[in-house]
Design an enzyme around this catalytic site. Structure first.
Site, mmCIF file in Angstrom:
data_model
loop_
_atom_site.group_PDB
_atom_site.id
_atom_site.type_symbol
_atom_site.label_atom_id
_atom_site.label_comp_id
_atom_site.label_asym_id
_atom_site.label_seq_id
_atom_site.Cartn_x
_atom_site.Cartn_y
_atom_site.Cartn_z
ATOM 1 N N CYS A 135 28.865 43.337 18.488
ATOM 2 C CA CYS A 135 29.861 44.535 18.123
ATOM 3 C C CYS A 135 29.699 45.542 19.179
ATOM 4 C CB CYS A 135 29.834 44.875 16.575
ATOM 5 S SG CYS A 135 30.962 46.176 16.282
ATOM 6 N N CYS A 162 30.365 49.368 17.127
ATOM 7 C CA CYS A 162 29.413 49.654 16.390
ATOM 8 C C CYS A 162 28.305 48.836 16.101
ATOM 9 C CB CYS A 162 29.970 50.087 14.994
ATOM 10 S SG CYS A 162 31.286 49.289 14.480
ATOM 11 N N SER A 163 28.310 48.136 14.949
ATOM 12 C CA SER A 163 27.545 47.290 14.659
ATOM 13 C C SER A 163 27.829 46.013 13.558
ATOM 14 C CB SER A 163 26.130 47.846 14.077
ATOM 15 O OG SER A 163 26.427 48.538 12.946
ATOM 16 N N CYS A 164 29.289 45.633 13.590
ATOM 17 C CA CYS A 164 29.764 44.715 12.682
ATOM 18 C C CYS A 164 28.974 43.438 12.843
ATOM 19 C CB CYS A 164 31.157 44.595 12.948
ATOM 20 S SG CYS A 164 32.149 46.214 12.872
#
Lengths: 99, 222
Positions: free
Chosen positions: B121, B124-126
């Protein structure tokens, strides 16, 4: 998924160009594919628009979301891997135009 | 503000032998920020402290072992695999992993002899948290997030996986409402293993695509 006005404009296999829209704030279209041409890999269906949702808006009208595939060699100058390598990203329909 | 601290206060992780350690003034920047967010959410009536706590518990209850169960089932049951690739959320529900309606949708990408998938991602950090638990710190790092798209083969090499030039590397950037899970290839030499034994070969990193599953130890010679 959410309900949307009308169906998806693009289908699997269609060539599309990612727009460089002047949208401020919460944008889910990464800069590295803006202006690049890719191919629709998968149609996910309609989803609420994050550019409105992130600021307390309704996210409506929902936007069709697609997985779009790009050639790595066309995305990164100096990509060192083979020519078949791909990068794929989810892009909302209002960021796409036919190519 | 509630004194029933949620996940912003990890003082319980270290046991409660240091009562002073959880004083607000000594909390770190992010812990205080999370506490403030929790207070605002509950004060504004957006959700209750109990709902926050349940969401935290649901996340903490999941681990890569859950994703591994799904992968092992796909390896032994081709009809399940077909359902998993067609509609992952519905297929994993068959194994008892019911996703709440407001959780992101799940798409499973199958590795083959010709294609290898890698998930990132960049924004962000999906991450498919409701199936794998919390993402590892490296997944959230700026280094991984930028290098995974620019130099995926270099990244997998550092995880010990050298991808052949004739394999198409496909980086999946989870930029929106879909979470991606890699279905790694079943290792050779695993024909005699049970579904449970197979699941133990499936690592978290192989479901992100930075490496492949473990290869079983050869049976000891008699």
């Amino acid at each position: 998924m959410a309900s949307s006005v009308g169906g998806p404009k693009f289908r699997r296999g269609d060539r599309v160009r990612v727009l460089s829209l002047d949208v401020k704030g919460h944008v889910r279209t990464p800069w590295y594919i803006q202006g690049k041409t890719g191919v629709i890999e998968r149609s996910h269906g309609p989803y609420l628009n994050p550019e409105s949702l992130a600021y307390g808006g309704s996210g409506l009208p929902a936007q069709p979301l697609y997985l779009v595939r790009f050639n790595q060699l066309e995305v990164w100058e100096g990509y060192t891997g083979p020519g078949d390598d791909r990068v794929l990203a989810d892009v909302f329909e209002h960021w796409l135009e036919p190519a | 503000m509630s004194n029933q601290h949620g996940h912003g206060d990890h003082s319980n992780e270290q046991g409660s032998s240091h009562p002073g350690a959880s004083q607000d003034a000594e909390l770190g920047h992010y812990a205080r920020r999370v506490q403030a967010l929790e207070a605002l959410l509950t004060e504004k009536g957006i959700c209750t402290q109990g709902e926050i706590q349940r969401a935290v518990e649901e996340t903490e209850a999941r681990s890569p072992a859950d994703g591994a169960r799904v992968v092992a089932r796909a390896w032994v049951d081709s009809e399940f695999k077909a359902r998993l690739l067609a509609n992952a959320k519905a297929a994993v529900a068959e194994l008892g992993y019911e996703a709440a309606a407001d959780l992101p949708d799940l798409v499973v990408a199958e590795n083959t002899d010709k294609q290898h998938h890698l998930v990132v991602c960049t924004l962000c950090s999906c991450y498919p948290t409701w199936l794998l638990g919390r993402p590892p710190d490296w997944y959230k790092s700026l280094t991984y997030r930028s290098r995974a798209v620019v130099d995926p083969r270099g990244v997998t090499r550092e995880f010990g996986l050298e991808l052949e030039p004739n394999v198409e590397v496909r980086v999946l950037d989870s930029t929106a409402d879909i979470r991606y899970l890699v279905l790694p290839q079943r290792p050779d030499g695993t024909e005699g293993l049970s579904e449970e034994e197979l699941a133990r070969l499936v690592t978290r990193d192989s479901m992100v695509g930075v490496s492949n599953p473990h290869v079983p130890e050869p049976a000891p010679a008699d």
